[in-house]
Design a protein around this motif. Structure first.
Motif, PDB file in Angstrom:
ATOM      1  N   ARG A 113       6.337  12.330 -12.741  1.00  0.00           N
ATOM      2  CA  ARG A 113       7.114  11.112 -13.013  1.00  0.00           C
ATOM      3  C   ARG A 113       7.305  10.320 -11.721  1.00  0.00           C
ATOM      4  O   ARG A 113       7.163   9.107 -11.683  1.00  0.00           O
ATOM      5  N   LYS A 114       7.661  11.050 -10.685  1.00  0.00           N
ATOM      6  CA  LYS A 114       7.853  10.415  -9.380  1.00  0.00           C
ATOM      7  C   LYS A 114       6.555   9.773  -8.896  1.00  0.00           C
ATOM      8  O   LYS A 114       6.546   8.674  -8.341  1.00  0.00           O
ATOM      9  N   ILE A 115       5.466  10.480  -9.110  1.00  0.00           N
ATOM     10  CA  ILE A 115       4.160   9.969  -8.682  1.00  0.00           C
ATOM     11  C   ILE A 115       3.800   8.706  -9.464  1.00  0.00           C
ATOM     12  O   ILE A 115       3.357   7.707  -8.899  1.00  0.00           O
ATOM     13  N   GLU A 116       4.044   8.765 -10.777  1.00  0.00           N
ATOM     14  CA  GLU A 116       3.716   7.609 -11.627  1.00  0.00           C
ATOM     15  C   GLU A 116       4.496   6.371 -11.180  1.00  0.00           C
ATOM     16  O   GLU A 116       3.947   5.278 -11.038  1.00  0.00           O
ATOM     17  N   GLN A 117       5.781   6.583 -10.940  1.00  0.00           N
ATOM     18  CA  GLN A 117       6.637   5.488 -10.492  1.00  0.00           C
ATOM     19  C   GLN A 117       6.126   4.907  -9.168  1.00  0.00           C
ATOM     20  O   GLN A 117       6.049   3.696  -8.976  1.00  0.00           O
ATOM     21  N   PHE A 118       5.745   5.800  -8.262  1.00  0.00           N
ATOM     22  CA  PHE A 118       5.262   5.380  -6.953  1.00  0.00           C
ATOM     23  C   PHE A 118       3.951   4.615  -7.078  1.00  0.00           C
ATOM     24  O   PHE A 118       3.772   3.558  -6.469  1.00  0.00           O
ATOM     25  N   VAL A 119       3.054   5.147  -7.904  1.00  0.00           N
ATOM     26  CA  VAL A 119       1.747   4.500  -8.072  1.00  0.00           C
ATOM     27  C   VAL A 119       1.921   3.126  -8.718  1.00  0.00           C
ATOM     28  O   VAL A 119       1.342   2.136  -8.275  1.00  0.00           O
ATOM     29  N   ASN A 120       2.780   3.062  -9.756  1.00  0.00           N
ATOM     30  CA  ASN A 120       2.988   1.793 -10.450  1.00  0.00           C
ATOM     31  C   ASN A 120       3.682   0.750  -9.577  1.00  0.00           C
ATOM     32  O   ASN A 120       3.557  -0.441  -9.814  1.00  0.00           O
ATOM     33  N   GLY A 121       4.386   1.224  -8.570  1.00  0.00           N
ATOM     34  CA  GLY A 121       5.111   0.300  -7.700  1.00  0.00           C
ATOM     35  C   GLY A 121       4.276  -0.231  -6.539  1.00  0.00           C
ATOM     36  O   GLY A 121       4.806  -0.910  -5.659  1.00  0.00           O
ATOM     37  N   HIS A 122       3.001   0.141  -6.498  1.00  0.00           N
ATOM     38  CA  HIS A 122       2.169  -0.294  -5.372  1.00  0.00           C
ATOM     39  C   HIS A 122       0.833  -0.854  -5.847  1.00  0.00           C
ATOM     40  O   HIS A 122       0.323  -0.467  -6.892  1.00  0.00           O
ATOM     41  N   GLU A 123       0.310  -1.750  -5.020  1.00  0.00           N
ATOM     42  CA  GLU A 123      -0.961  -2.378  -5.347  1.00  0.00           C
ATOM     43  C   GLU A 123      -2.102  -1.371  -5.290  1.00  0.00           C
ATOM     44  O   GLU A 123      -2.940  -1.310  -6.175  1.00  0.00           O
ATOM     45  N   ARG A 124      -2.155  -0.640  -4.178  1.00  0.00           N
ATOM     46  CA  ARG A 124      -3.166   0.417  -4.023  1.00  0.00           C
ATOM     47  C   ARG A 124      -2.476   1.653  -3.471  1.00  0.00           C
ATOM     48  O   ARG A 124      -1.588   1.550  -2.616  1.00  0.00           O
ATOM     49  N   VAL A 125      -2.892   2.806  -3.962  1.00  0.00           N
ATOM     50  CA  VAL A 125      -2.313   4.060  -3.470  1.00  0.00           C
ATOM     51  C   VAL A 125      -3.435   4.984  -3.013  1.00  0.00           C
ATOM     52  O   VAL A 125      -4.420   5.193  -3.734  1.00  0.00           O
ATOM     53  N   PHE A 126      -3.268   5.517  -1.800  1.00  0.00           N
ATOM     54  CA  PHE A 126      -4.252   6.455  -1.256  1.00  0.00           C
ATOM     55  C   PHE A 126      -3.643   7.847  -1.145  1.00  0.00           C
ATOM     56  O   PHE A 126      -2.496   7.993  -0.713  1.00  0.00           O
ATOM     57  N   VAL A 127      -4.416   8.829  -1.546  1.00  0.00           N
ATOM     58  CA  VAL A 127      -3.993  10.221  -1.369  1.00  0.00           C
ATOM     59  C   VAL A 127      -4.664  10.736  -0.103  1.00  0.00           C
ATOM     60  O   VAL A 127      -5.892  10.705   0.008  1.00  0.00           O
ATOM     61  N   ILE A 128      -3.861  11.149   0.857  1.00  0.00           N
ATOM     62  CA  ILE A 128      -4.424  11.698   2.098  1.00  0.00           C
ATOM     63  C   ILE A 128      -4.077  13.175   2.150  1.00  0.00           C
ATOM     64  O   ILE A 128      -2.914  13.553   2.301  1.00  0.00           O
ATOM     65  N   GLU A 129      -5.071  14.021   1.963  1.00  0.00           N
ATOM     66  CA  GLU A 129      -4.849  15.472   1.967  1.00  0.00           C
ATOM     67  C   GLU A 129      -6.041  16.154   2.617  1.00  0.00           C
ATOM     68  O   GLU A 129      -7.162  15.674   2.528  1.00  0.00           O
ATOM     69  N   ILE A 182       0.854  -1.186   0.000  1.00  0.00           N
ATOM     70  CA  ILE A 182       0.000   0.000   0.000  1.00  0.00           C
ATOM     71  C   ILE A 182       0.890   1.236   0.000  1.00  0.00           C
ATOM     72  O   ILE A 182       1.871   1.300   0.751  1.00  0.00           O
ATOM     73  N   GLY A 183       0.571   2.221  -0.829  1.00  0.00           N
ATOM     74  CA  GLY A 183       1.326   3.469  -0.849  1.00  0.00           C
ATOM     75  C   GLY A 183       0.446   4.641  -0.448  1.00  0.00           C
ATOM     76  O   GLY A 183      -0.758   4.648  -0.716  1.00  0.00           O
ATOM     77  N   ILE A 184       1.052   5.623   0.225  1.00  0.00           N
ATOM     78  CA  ILE A 184       0.319   6.822   0.623  1.00  0.00           C
ATOM     79  C   ILE A 184       0.988   8.035  -0.011  1.00  0.00           C
ATOM     80  O   ILE A 184       2.199   8.218   0.131  1.00  0.00           O
ATOM     81  N   ILE A 185       0.206   8.848  -0.711  1.00  0.00           N
ATOM     82  CA  ILE A 185       0.701  10.144  -1.195  1.00  0.00           C
ATOM     83  C   ILE A 185       0.066  11.213  -0.329  1.00  0.00           C
ATOM     84  O   ILE A 185      -1.163  11.259  -0.179  1.00  0.00           O
ATOM     85  N   THR A 186       0.890  12.044   0.279  1.00  0.00           N
ATOM     86  CA  THR A 186       0.361  13.033   1.207  1.00  0.00           C
ATOM     87  C   THR A 186       1.327  14.208   1.319  1.00  0.00           C
ATOM     88  O   THR A 186       2.398  14.194   0.710  1.00  0.00           O
ATOM     89  N   GLY A 187       0.934  15.216   2.081  1.00  0.00           N
ATOM     90  CA  GLY A 187       1.796  16.378   2.273  1.00  0.00           C
ATOM     91  C   GLY A 187       1.288  17.218   3.425  1.00  0.00           C
ATOM     92  O   GLY A 187       0.172  17.022   3.911  1.00  0.00           O
ATOM     93  N   GLY A 188       2.124  18.147   3.882  1.00  0.00           N
ATOM     94  CA  GLY A 188       1.711  19.043   4.958  1.00  0.00           C
ATOM     95  C   GLY A 188       1.392  18.291   6.229  1.00  0.00           C
ATOM     96  O   GLY A 188       1.948  17.223   6.508  1.00  0.00           O
ATOM     97  N   VAL A 189       0.463  18.845   7.010  1.00  0.00           N
ATOM     98  CA  VAL A 189       0.164  18.253   8.315  1.00  0.00           C
ATOM     99  C   VAL A 189      -0.469  16.870   8.146  1.00  0.00           C
ATOM    100  O   VAL A 189      -0.350  16.007   9.025  1.00  0.00           O
ATOM    101  N   ALA A 190      -1.107  16.622   6.992  1.00  0.00           N
ATOM    102  CA  ALA A 190      -1.733  15.306   6.764  1.00  0.00           C
ATOM    103  C   ALA A 190      -0.682  14.192   6.811  1.00  0.00           C
ATOM    104  O   ALA A 190      -0.972  13.071   7.234  1.00  0.00           O
ATOM    105  N   TYR A 191       0.546  14.501   6.382  1.00  0.00           N
ATOM    106  CA  TYR A 191       1.627  13.532   6.444  1.00  0.00           C
ATOM    107  C   TYR A 191       1.850  13.069   7.890  1.00  0.00           C
ATOM    108  O   TYR A 191       2.017  11.880   8.159  1.00  0.00           O
TER     109      TYR A 191
END
Lengths: 200, 592
Positions: free
Chosen positions: B263-279, B230-239
């Motif tokens: 590009r970084k996001i694509e690589q991260f998303v492709n490298g994980h089964e499911r990716v959640f954005v927490i913002e 599982i991958g998490i994309i997040t930023g700021g206080v949500a991180y």
């Protein structure tokens, strides 16, 4: 809670010194070598509203706020605000509450709301570890009603691993010079009261 | 050296370390302490309060074009006021580095909306950095200046209340001198007539491409791999909330949130089964990531209203199936009385509101302490939209409904200077019959008593020319400008009634200073003679925090009043409305 991490919620009413108390606690934690974060909301809260400050102390702290239902200790400067905040405590958490009573105008004027008759007793029904203390009366005896916060910090200090001297040094650095002595006296009073309460 | 600093204090420290030359702002929670800290601890930086955010922004632009590093700070809605210069300065670019700090207020702890200003950066096509703690607030501000000068762009540092007002440990650094720049005439860059602006828009477009490449490399966009599917994309206080709840998942932390490192996001998303954005707030990342065809999930689990918290993130992750269980609070409490903020004991706004309530008129309100007049039991306000809106609202309302009962606008002195002056000019020009009450307490009181042009003092503590509000209103063309003692209830009733009868715009300026600032005003307190008190509750209805219910009651069981002597400022208003005259000065009270 263990000697390694503390989640402490401090609550009260605007003007009671919640922010100074959490400042002293946080500085003491940093001096003791911990990571620390504290989070508070100011703004409208200074106009008689509820003030709360989350202080998180651990080797590494992420969130600046405590997770609901996970606080180790609740330090309340007003009894009804203490009751209001108990949902933040975890099972087995400790509540240290001043019996100070501040009834807001909205209660006196509207007759729609009521203020709990004995908030500390209400808390004791739900929690095993409640220390109700007449901190406002003690502060009055010491000659300054604004010392409630330091008295409560004194009680809190019994539940933490920091050295006594570290607390005193932190108070000295955070309080106005002319108020240092009386604050140290208040801190000691708090520390003593709690120990006797625990013995009883 | 390590210090415990709030996010705002860390920004001020960062400005010092980055060699900022000028800082300008208008106070607004949660941004206010940045400039206060600069003025107090770093007086080598020239810092000023401007009448409003638009002017502050323009002052900052001037400093940048002149060659100095400039800082402008404001709360989220402040950038709405400054949006005009903002949207064009993104075209001209900078000379000295320029950073705009936007302090957003998710959950609206003290704001009228919770707009997500990450969209403003995208709107203006400029980069933003978003700190997740105090240390990053300082580090990112310094980097923001380097980026600003490298890419010739204003840069936004986007904060939220939980970062601005949370303290954390910060490692202090040395101050540096920014590059030695000076003003060079270059109208093709700084004069945005259409022919120049068209060329600059091309530059903006090219700049965004360069920034997108930079976003791939910056140390603030980091991947933390722990071997999870599982991958998490997040930023700021949500991180921080996410790390608190699920420290062992894989993370892509976005410290630079626009333009996105796709590009970084694509690589991260492709490298994980499911990716959640927490913002927090809007699906700003999520929508952009989905728009390029990548599969991520987010808002349907975490919501778009209010602040996130560790608990909300845990609940969301449980819904996704990533977490098995959520630690829920085990101790409950029955619903309790509310404790809303109220006007202070002795607040000079109270008298005007008591009179307006008595008169039963429509009252258009504004942003400041006096917005609290809407609370029970005063119930004295009918609108509150944005800074300065009270006067325009009143003009419009009066034009459509006529003056049967009249319309009154209430606006504070700082708010009037901020953006009420043009509204009053409109009232004169368009012959409105509106009555405007300028609640002059000689401070920007709601945010802690900051100076403004009508206080006679600057942020850096120097005495200065004091704007004369009476002369100003007259100069705008208002014929009837009268001063009112805000503590005189009868005078307020009469003067407001009289001015509402008068055709054309009228201005009443109240004349008592804020009881808290700059020095707390305490006069002899009043007490209640319980033998005389009939428990009529007239004093309760003025909503003074110093007046409480006594344990003594009348024969109907209604509580008599008692006054807290430590809170009472002796303003006299309760004594003026007490029918049996049971409220008397403490020194005159003789116990029977």
């Amino acid at each position: 809670m263990n000697d390694n991490s503390y989640d402490i919620l401090i609550v009260g009413v605007g003007g009671q010194g919640v922010l100074l108390a959490s400042e002293i606690l946080s500085e003491a934690a940093m001096s003791a070598g911990f990571d620390v974060k504290k989070s508070e909301i100011h703004g409208m809260s200074q106009r008689g509203g509820v003030v709360s400050s989350h202080v998180r102390i651990a080797p590494k702290v992420y969130s600046p706020t405590i997770q609901e239902g996970q606080a180790d200790i609740l330090l309340s400067f007003e009894q009804a605000e203490g009751l209001r905040a108990i949902t933040w405590l975890k099972k087995g958490g400790i509540a240290i509450v001043s019996r100070t009573t501040l009834i807001p105008a909205i209660v006196t004027s509207s007759r729609k709301y009521h203020y709990p008759l004995d908030a500390v007793a209400e808390m004791k029904k739900k929690l095993n570890r409640v220390i109700g203390v007449e901190a406002d009366k003690i502060a009055g005896e010491l000659g300054n009603p604004r010392l409630v916060n330091t008295i409560l910090l004194g009680i809190l200090s019994n539940y933490m691993s920091f050295d006594y001297d570290l607390w005193i040094e932190t108070i000295k650095s955070k309080v106005k010079p002319k108020l240092v002595d009386i604050n140290i006296t208040a801190f000691k009073r708090g520390r003593d009261i709690s120990l006797s309460a625990v013995k009883a | 050296m390590r210090e415990l600093l709030s996010g705002n204090e860390a920004v001020a420290r960062g400005a010092y370390e980055a060699g900022v030359a000028l800082a300008a702002s208008y106070p607004g929670t949660p941004s206010t302490e940045i400039l206060e800290t600069l003025a107090e601890r770093f007086p080598s930086i020239y810092s000023q309060w401007s009448p409003n955010e638009k002017v502050a922004f323009e002052v900052g632009i001037g400093a940048s074009i002149g060659g100095g590093r400039a800082l402008v700070t404001m709360k989220h809605v402040g950038l709405n006021v400054a949006a005009d210069p903002f949207m064009t300065f993104t075209y001209t670019g900078v000379n000295g580095g320029f950073v705009i700090v936007s302090c957003d207020d998710p959950e609206m702890h003290s704001s009228q909306n919770e707009q997500d200003n990450r969209f403003f950066a995208r709107f203006g096509q400029i980069p933003f950095l978003e700190p997740s703690d105090s240390q990053e607030a300082k580090d990112m501000l310094i980097t923001a200046y380097e980026m600003s000068e490298l890419f010739d762009t204003p840069v936004m540092l986007r904060m939220v209340t939980r970062i601005s007002h949370s303290k954390g440990i910060v490692e202090l650094g040395e101050t540096v001198h920014g590059p030695d720049k000076r003003f060079v005439k270059d109208p093709s860059k700084y004069v945005m007539i259409p022919s120049n602006a068209r060329k600059r828009h091309v530059v903006v477009d090219q700049r965004l491409e360069k920034l997108a490449r930079f976003a791939e490399e910056t140390r603030f966009n980091t991947v933390e791999l722990n071997g999870s599917r599982i991958g998490i994309i997040t930023g700021g206080v949500a991180y921080q909330y996410a790390k608190e709840i699920a420290p062992d998942l894989d993370y892509l932390k976005l410290g630079m949130g626009y333009p996105l490192p796709m590009r970084k996001i694509e690589q991260f998303v492709n490298g994980h089964e499911r990716v959640f954005v927490i913002e927090e707030l809007e699906p700003f990342y999520e929508d952009q990531i989905k728009a390029v065809g990548l599969k991520v999930e987010g808002k349907r689990y975490f919501g778009r209203l209010g602040e996130l918290s560790p608990f909300r993130v845990a609940q969301g992750l449980k819904e996704t199936g990533v977490l098995d269980r959520v630690e829920t609070p085990t101790i409950s409490v029955d619903e309790m009385f509310p404790r809303p903020p109220v006007l202070c004991p002795g607040c000079p706004h109270r008298g005007a509101f008591m009179a307006l309530k008595k008169l039963g008129v429509a009252v258009t309100g504004d942003i400041g302490c006096y917005t609290l007049g809407v609370m029970e039991p005063l119930n004295a306000l009918d609108t509150c939209i944005c800074m300065g809106a009270s006067i325009g609202n009143a003009i419009g309302m009066e034009k459509v409904k006529g003056s049967e009962k009249g319309t009154v606008a209430v606006i504070g002195d700082s708010t009037f200077v901020h953006s009420g002056i043009t509204g009053l000019l409109d009232a004169v020009y368009n012959k409105s019959n509106v009555t405007v009450i300028i609640l002059d307490n000689r401070a920007t009181a709601m945010t802690g008593g900051q100076q403004h042009p009508a206080t006679g003092q600057t942020l850096m503590g120097e005495p200065t020319s004091r704007l004369n509000l009476v002369n100003l209103c007259k100069a705008l063309g208002v014929e009837s400008v009268r001063e009112l003692d805000a503590y005189n209830y009868d005078a307020a009733l009469h003067m407001i009634s009289e001015e509402m009868q008068r055709p054309g715009p009228s201005v009443i300026i109240t004349s008592r200073p804020c009881v808290l600032m700059p020095v707390r005003i305490m006069d002899e307190p009043y007490v209640v003679d319980l033998d005389l008190c009939t428990a009529c509750s007239a004093c309760f209805r003025i909503s003074c925090p110093a007046i409480a219910a006594s344990s003594e009651t009348n024969k109907h069981g209604h509580p008599k009043a008692v006054i807290d002597e430590t809170l009472c400022t002796g303003c006299t208003l309760c004594a003026q409305v007490c029918p049996p005259e049971a409220i008397i000065l403490k020194s005159q009270y003789v116990k029977a």
